[in-house]
Design a protein around this motif. Structure first.
Motif, PDB file in Angstrom:
ATOM      1  N   SER A 143     -24.713  -4.040 -24.590  1.00 21.96           N
ATOM      2  CA  SER A 143     -23.954  -3.018 -23.766  1.00 21.96           C
ATOM      3  C   SER A 143     -23.808  -1.759 -24.553  1.00 21.96           C
ATOM      4  N   PRO A 144     -24.832  -0.976 -24.350  1.00 22.94           N
ATOM      5  CA  PRO A 144     -24.714   0.123 -25.176  1.00 22.94           C
ATOM      6  C   PRO A 144     -23.756   1.024 -24.859  1.00 22.94           C
ATOM      7  N   TYR A 145     -23.078   1.080 -23.624  1.00 17.39           N
ATOM      8  CA  TYR A 145     -21.819   1.701 -23.401  1.00 17.39           C
ATOM      9  C   TYR A 145     -20.476   1.223 -23.554  1.00 17.39           C
ATOM     10  N   GLY A 146     -20.758   0.142 -24.620  1.00 17.56           N
ATOM     11  CA  GLY A 146     -19.655  -0.788 -24.909  1.00 17.56           C
ATOM     12  C   GLY A 146     -18.457  -1.011 -23.782  1.00 17.56           C
ATOM     13  N   LYS A 147     -19.119  -1.469 -22.699  1.00 15.84           N
ATOM     14  CA  LYS A 147     -18.319  -1.711 -21.622  1.00 15.84           C
ATOM     15  C   LYS A 147     -18.812  -3.121 -21.030  1.00 15.84           C
ATOM     16  N   VAL A 148     -17.839  -3.873 -20.548  1.00 16.00           N
ATOM     17  CA  VAL A 148     -18.155  -5.124 -19.640  1.00 16.00           C
ATOM     18  C   VAL A 148     -18.291  -4.581 -18.366  1.00 16.00           C
ATOM     19  N   PRO A 149     -19.090  -5.368 -17.487  1.00 13.67           N
ATOM     20  CA  PRO A 149     -20.044  -6.407 -17.698  1.00 13.67           C
ATOM     21  C   PRO A 149     -21.019  -6.204 -18.311  1.00 13.67           C
ATOM     22  N   ALA A 150     -21.884  -7.098 -19.081  1.00 11.03           N
ATOM     23  CA  ALA A 150     -23.284  -7.045 -19.554  1.00 11.03           C
ATOM     24  C   ALA A 150     -23.768  -8.504 -19.309  1.00 11.03           C
ATOM     25  N   LEU A 151     -25.016  -8.342 -18.727  1.00 11.44           N
ATOM     26  CA  LEU A 151     -25.560  -9.624 -18.594  1.00 11.44           C
ATOM     27  C   LEU A 151     -26.896  -9.812 -19.486  1.00 11.44           C
ATOM     28  N   VAL A 152     -26.955 -11.112 -20.283  1.00 10.89           N
ATOM     29  CA  VAL A 152     -28.412 -11.138 -20.803  1.00 10.89           C
ATOM     30  C   VAL A 152     -29.022 -12.333 -20.274  1.00 10.89           C
ATOM     31  N   HIS A 153     -30.319 -11.935 -19.798  1.00 10.40           N
ATOM     32  CA  HIS A 153     -31.216 -13.084 -18.803  1.00 10.40           C
ATOM     33  C   HIS A 153     -32.480 -12.771 -19.273  1.00 10.40           C
ATOM     34  N   ASN A 154     -33.018 -13.799 -19.641  1.00  5.82           N
ATOM     35  CA  ASN A 154     -34.710 -13.952 -20.165  1.00  5.82           C
ATOM     36  C   ASN A 154     -35.022 -12.985 -21.107  1.00  5.82           C
ATOM     37  N   GLY A 155     -33.902 -12.753 -22.132  1.00  3.80           N
ATOM     38  CA  GLY A 155     -34.220 -11.671 -23.246  1.00  3.80           C
ATOM     39  C   GLY A 155     -33.943 -10.478 -22.751  1.00  3.80           C
ATOM     40  N   GLU A 156     -33.591 -10.129 -21.597  1.00  2.00           N
ATOM     41  CA  GLU A 156     -33.556  -8.819 -20.930  1.00  2.00           C
ATOM     42  C   GLU A 156     -31.904  -8.540 -21.136  1.00  2.00           C
ATOM     43  N   THR A 157     -31.391  -7.288 -21.185  1.00  8.72           N
ATOM     44  CA  THR A 157     -29.899  -6.952 -20.920  1.00  8.72           C
ATOM     45  C   THR A 157     -29.656  -6.083 -19.984  1.00  8.72           C
ATOM     46  N   ILE A 158     -28.822  -6.528 -18.920  1.00  7.82           N
ATOM     47  CA  ILE A 158     -28.629  -5.693 -17.921  1.00  7.82           C
ATOM     48  C   ILE A 158     -27.010  -5.235 -17.928  1.00  7.82           C
ATOM     49  N   TYR A 159     -26.689  -3.836 -18.005  1.00  7.06           N
ATOM     50  CA  TYR A 159     -25.355  -3.504 -17.671  1.00  7.06           C
ATOM     51  C   TYR A 159     -25.114  -2.671 -16.559  1.00  7.06           C
ATOM     52  N   GLU A 160     -23.867  -2.299 -16.284  1.00  6.36           N
ATOM     53  CA  GLU A 160     -23.240  -1.830 -15.101  1.00  6.36           C
ATOM     54  C   GLU A 160     -23.159  -2.975 -13.995  1.00  6.36           C
ATOM     55  N   SER A 161     -21.854  -3.163 -13.655  1.00  2.58           N
ATOM     56  CA  SER A 161     -21.670  -4.398 -12.617  1.00  2.58           C
ATOM     57  C   SER A 161     -22.603  -4.011 -11.427  1.00  2.58           C
ATOM     58  N   LEU A 162     -22.749  -2.979 -10.829  1.00  5.35           N
ATOM     59  CA  LEU A 162     -23.456  -2.864  -9.567  1.00  5.35           C
ATOM     60  C   LEU A 162     -24.785  -3.128  -9.700  1.00  5.35           C
ATOM     61  N   VAL A 163     -25.378  -2.699 -10.909  1.00  4.50           N
ATOM     62  CA  VAL A 163     -26.704  -2.937 -11.142  1.00  4.50           C
ATOM     63  C   VAL A 163     -26.921  -4.563 -11.306  1.00  4.50           C
ATOM     64  N   ILE A 164     -26.233  -5.105 -12.081  1.00  3.84           N
ATOM     65  CA  ILE A 164     -26.189  -6.369 -12.587  1.00  3.84           C
ATOM     66  C   ILE A 164     -26.422  -7.191 -11.204  1.00  3.84           C
ATOM     67  N   ASN A 165     -25.420  -6.816 -10.252  1.00  5.05           N
ATOM     68  CA  ASN A 165     -25.125  -7.625  -8.937  1.00  5.05           C
ATOM     69  C   ASN A 165     -26.567  -7.593  -8.222  1.00  5.05           C
ATOM     70  N   GLU A 166     -27.198  -6.303  -8.048  1.00  2.19           N
ATOM     71  CA  GLU A 166     -28.292  -6.052  -7.395  1.00  2.19           C
ATOM     72  C   GLU A 166     -29.441  -6.663  -8.135  1.00  2.19           C
ATOM     73  N   TYR A 167     -29.605  -6.946  -9.447  1.00  2.00           N
ATOM     74  CA  TYR A 167     -30.344  -7.678 -10.296  1.00  2.00           C
ATOM     75  C   TYR A 167     -30.304  -9.202  -9.770  1.00  2.00           C
ATOM     76  N   LEU A 168     -29.101  -9.665  -9.794  1.00  2.00           N
ATOM     77  CA  LEU A 168     -29.110 -11.134  -9.589  1.00  2.00           C
ATOM     78  C   LEU A 168     -29.527 -11.176  -8.092  1.00  2.00           C
ATOM     79  N   ASP A 169     -29.020 -10.534  -7.295  1.00  2.00           N
ATOM     80  CA  ASP A 169     -29.731 -10.718  -5.863  1.00  2.00           C
ATOM     81  C   ASP A 169     -31.143 -10.654  -5.749  1.00  2.00           C
ATOM     82  N   GLU A 170     -31.792  -9.893  -6.520  1.00  2.00           N
ATOM     83  CA  GLU A 170     -33.350  -9.836  -6.365  1.00  2.00           C
ATOM     84  C   GLU A 170     -33.872 -11.372  -7.054  1.00  2.00           C
ATOM     85  N   VAL A 171     -33.415 -11.368  -8.219  1.00  2.00           N
ATOM     86  CA  VAL A 171     -34.046 -12.575  -9.098  1.00  2.00           C
ATOM     87  C   VAL A 171     -33.758 -13.830  -8.611  1.00  2.00           C
ATOM     88  N   PHE A 172     -32.608 -13.949  -7.979  1.00  2.00           N
ATOM     89  CA  PHE A 172     -32.073 -15.174  -7.192  1.00  2.00           C
ATOM     90  C   PHE A 172     -31.865 -15.036  -5.806  1.00  2.00           C
TER      91      PHE A 172
END
Ligand SMILES: N[C@@H](CCC(=O)N[C@@H](CS)C(=O)NCC(=O)O)C(=O)O
Length: 219
Positions: A44-73
């Motif tokens: 989490s380069p911003y030093g903020k939560v949330p941050a997600l680690v999935h398949n070796g990728e790190t995703i941060y920013e809550s809204l971006v994480i949620n869109e990512y989850l909706d695309e991948v699953f």
């Protein structure tokens, strides 16, 4: 999958809810803001939560994480089926972060009695805007933003409503009486299984926001 999170954080709350709605297993890593690990800061380069680690990728920013989850699953989908309604969903998610949250937190951070009435009135007007421009106009008959199915919009907004009892306690801010649809939505969300699974009670928020709020200011 790992989620760096913090119990008190409404943004991390959004992503916890999305993971639960998707039925995904994840490791919950609670972050102490006063003692951030190197591993967390790498994810989490911003030093903020949330941050997600999935398949070796790190995703941060809550809204971006949620869109990512909706695309991948993709199942169950957390976005409306039509492109037009997906655009509306993005408008309301944008409204939350661009207009609502800043005004909402200004109320609890404010220590100046002279500004109190104006700041709370601004938030009430934001809530009326949601009532009249979203709930009164969008298709579907509730209980969620887009009808019968919960969406990323509900998950983006709800964490602030779970915290509202602290705003009510310290600043007298509640959902206005002329926002019945919004009030019914908040009640429906509160009863949802994912929300119940990670809910904190009112006393938790009143205690945790004490440092920001200071003294009680009447409505
Ligand atoms: N825009 C970010 C906001 C995240 C955010 O502000 N998180 C706060 C906690 S609620 C945080 O991690 N703060 C770190 C700190 O205070 O050191 C998102 O949506 O994920």
């Amino acid at each position: 999958m790992e989620l760096f999170t913090a119990r008190v954080c409404p943004y991390a709350h959004r992503s916890r809810l999305a993971l639960l709605e998707k039925g995904l297993e994840f490791e919950h890593i609670e972050i102490d803001f006063k003692n951030k690990s190197a591993r967390f800061l790498e994810a989490s380069p911003y030093g903020k939560v949330p941050a997600l680690v999935h398949n070796g990728e790190t995703i941060y920013e809550s809204l971006v994480i949620n869109e990512y989850l909706d695309e991948v699953f993709p199942q169950p989908s957390l976005m409306p089926a039509s492109a037009a309604l997906r655009a509306k969903a993005r408008i309301w998610i944008h409204y939350c972060d661009e207009y609502f949250t800043g005004d909402f937190y200004a109320v609890i951070h404010n220590k100046d009695h002279d500004q109190h009435a104006e700041l709370t009135a601004t938030v009430r007007d934001r809530l009326r805007f949601v009532e009249n421009e979203a709930f009164a106009r969008l298709p579907g008959d509730g209980p969620y933003w887009f009808g019968a199915d919960v969406s990323l919009v509900d998950l983006a907004w709800y964490p602030f409503f779970e915290r509202l009892p602290a705003w009510s306690h310290y600043r007298g801010l509640t959902i206005p009486d002329d926002c019945p649809r919004l009030a019914a939505w908040a009640t429906a969300m509160k009863g949802r299984a994912s929300v119940i699974e990670v809910a904190n009670d009112e006393a938790y928020y009143i205690d945790n926001y004490k440092g920001y709020a200071g003294e009680v200011m009447a409505a």
